[in-house]
Design a protein around this motif. Structure first.
Motif, PDB file in Angstrom:
ATOM      1  N   TYR A 156      34.251  -6.038  29.258  1.00 24.07           N
ATOM      2  CA  TYR A 156      34.902  -6.607  28.074  1.00 24.07           C
ATOM      3  C   TYR A 156      36.376  -6.869  28.380  1.00 24.07           C
ATOM      4  O   TYR A 156      36.915  -7.929  28.036  1.00 24.07           O
ATOM      5  N   ALA A 157      37.031  -5.891  29.029  1.00 23.76           N
ATOM      6  CA  ALA A 157      38.438  -6.072  29.401  1.00 23.76           C
ATOM      7  C   ALA A 157      38.592  -7.258  30.346  1.00 23.76           C
ATOM      8  O   ALA A 157      39.544  -8.042  30.235  1.00 23.76           O
ATOM      9  N   ALA A 158      37.647  -7.405  31.282  1.00 23.58           N
ATOM     10  CA  ALA A 158      37.690  -8.534  32.214  1.00 23.58           C
ATOM     11  C   ALA A 158      37.530  -9.857  31.469  1.00 23.58           C
ATOM     12  O   ALA A 158      38.192 -10.854  31.790  1.00 23.58           O
ATOM     13  N   LEU A 159      36.642  -9.883  30.472  1.00 26.57           N
ATOM     14  CA  LEU A 159      36.465 -11.086  29.659  1.00 26.57           C
ATOM     15  C   LEU A 159      37.754 -11.457  28.957  1.00 26.57           C
ATOM     16  O   LEU A 159      38.160 -12.629  28.939  1.00 26.57           O
TER      17      LEU A 159
ATOM     18  N   VAL B  34      40.809   3.881  28.949  1.00 30.13           N
ATOM     19  CA  VAL B  34      42.004   3.111  28.594  1.00 30.13           C
ATOM     20  C   VAL B  34      41.719   2.086  27.494  1.00 30.13           C
ATOM     21  O   VAL B  34      42.407   2.068  26.470  1.00 30.13           O
ATOM     22  N   PRO B  35      40.710   1.194  27.656  1.00 25.67           N
ATOM     23  CA  PRO B  35      40.428   0.267  26.560  1.00 25.67           C
ATOM     24  C   PRO B  35      40.003   0.973  25.273  1.00 25.67           C
ATOM     25  O   PRO B  35      40.255   0.461  24.172  1.00 25.67           O
ATOM     26  N   LEU B  36      39.378   2.137  25.393  1.00 20.52           N
ATOM     27  CA  LEU B  36      39.015   2.886  24.188  1.00 20.52           C
ATOM     28  C   LEU B  36      40.249   3.210  23.349  1.00 20.52           C
ATOM     29  O   LEU B  36      40.185   3.267  22.119  1.00 20.52           O
ATOM     30  N   ILE B  37      41.372   3.395  24.022  1.00 25.31           N
ATOM     31  CA  ILE B  37      42.613   3.768  23.330  1.00 25.31           C
ATOM     32  C   ILE B  37      43.415   2.552  22.899  1.00 25.31           C
ATOM     33  O   ILE B  37      43.924   2.490  21.776  1.00 25.31           O
TER      34      ILE B  37
ATOM     35  N   SER C 258      29.222  -4.127  21.582  1.00 24.12           N
ATOM     36  CA  SER C 258      28.619  -4.910  22.664  1.00 24.12           C
ATOM     37  C   SER C 258      28.337  -4.029  23.884  1.00 24.12           C
ATOM     38  O   SER C 258      27.326  -4.214  24.580  1.00 24.12           O
ATOM     39  N   SER C 259      29.199  -3.040  24.134  1.00 26.67           N
ATOM     40  CA  SER C 259      28.982  -2.124  25.263  1.00 26.67           C
ATOM     41  C   SER C 259      27.830  -1.164  24.979  1.00 26.67           C
ATOM     42  O   SER C 259      27.074  -0.800  25.892  1.00 26.67           O
TER      43      SER C 259
END
Length: 300
Positions: free
Chosen positions: A216-219, A275-278, A180-181
């Protein structure tokens, strides 16, 4: 039953079958459907800009689109507003509107709030550092309205439809986040077709990919699409107001003392995006969320 009533009944059955086929096609999800939707949206957005230029093009200042409110709105905001309306119509045709804006089927971890905080803090810093004396008052209002249009349309498309379509296809959340990103970043690659500097476009694509990870993290952590929309809706206007325009330089503006710190926003977002990638994990239960059974071997 009369022949007229029978014919009407057949028409209604045919219409229902067509609607069901339309919904069944999208309800199955898939990465290529998310990409197709983004491509169609981009094309319709460009078409809307072209069509709007005929009745309203004379209102746009070609030398400085931010010269006044009307120029700002019809030069940037109006086509995106049309795109947002089309996305709502598309959601209604699928019966997805409530689902898109309803609670998320999977929630996030505490660390995702850090990304939300970074966006909020730097947006505030940019707003307070902008040189409002250099701006037309109507243009400032139009920038804020345009930002809301951008946040709504782009988040509904990428964190709404794209995420939904990917989850329906059975993808794990890391793949949902990445794909999505990437679609979100690809939308901005089209800036190269408008004559923008290729280096600036390349940086924009990298940044928007990172920003997509943060949204995406915020969602996930807020649990509702409305919050990424609002975060996004405040990001573009704060950047426009600080720099003086799209991909512009603030060198001739009298900025506040915190402008130097505010200018680090893009780098802060890209750094946090690692961070979210990990750490992003998980998978939506398709049967519970959508009434769909998971495929045999989805991309993890």
């Amino acid at each position: 039953m009369s022949s007229e009533q029978q014919e009407q009944q057949r028409d209604e059955q045919h219409t229902h079958a067509a609607e069901s086929a339309w919904r069944r096609f999208w309800n199955r999800g898939g990465w290529w459907k998310a990409l197709l939707l983004a491509a169609v949206y981009w094309g319709l957005y460009q078409l809307a800009g072209l069509l709007l230029s005929f009745p309203f093009g004379h209102l746009v200042d070609t030398h400085d689109v931010f010269a006044n409110g009307l120029s700002t709105f019809f030069g940037i905001g109006a086509p995106i507003l049309v795109g947002g309306i089309l996305l709502v119509a598309f959601a209604l045709s699928l019966g997805w509107l409530k689902q898109l804006f309803g609670p998320q089927p999977i929630r996030g971890s505490w660390w995702m709030w850090i990304g939300v905080g970074i966006v909020v803090v730097f947006n505030i810093l940019r707003f307070v550092s902008a040189d409002y004396s250099a701006w037309d008052a109507g243009a400032v209002v139009a920038v804020l309205i345009t930002g809301l249009c951008i946040g709504f349309a782009e988040e509904v498309l990428t964190r709404g439809f794209a995420v939904n379509l990917l989850r329906r296809a059975g993808y794990g959340e890391r793949s949902v986040m990445l794909l999505s990103s990437l679609i979100f970043a690809a939308l901005h690659a089209g800036n190269a077709l408008t004559g923008q500097n290729l280096f600036a476009v390349a940086f924009t694509v990298v940044y928007t990919f990172a920003f997509g990870l943060v949204m995406y993290a915020a969602l996930r952590v807020t649990g509702n699409l409305i919050w990424p929309i609002l975060l996004h809706a405040s990001t573009d206007p704060s950047l426009f107001l600080l720099t003086g325009g799209v991909d512009a330089s603030s060198g001739t503006m009298h900025l506040g003392p915190l402008a130097g710190i505010a200018g680090l926003a893009n780098w802060a977002v890209m750094l946090f995006a690692l961070v979210p990638l990990i750490f992003v994990r998980g998978r939506v239960d398709r049967d519970a969320a959508y009434g769909l059974k998971a495929p045999a071997a989805p991309l993890s």
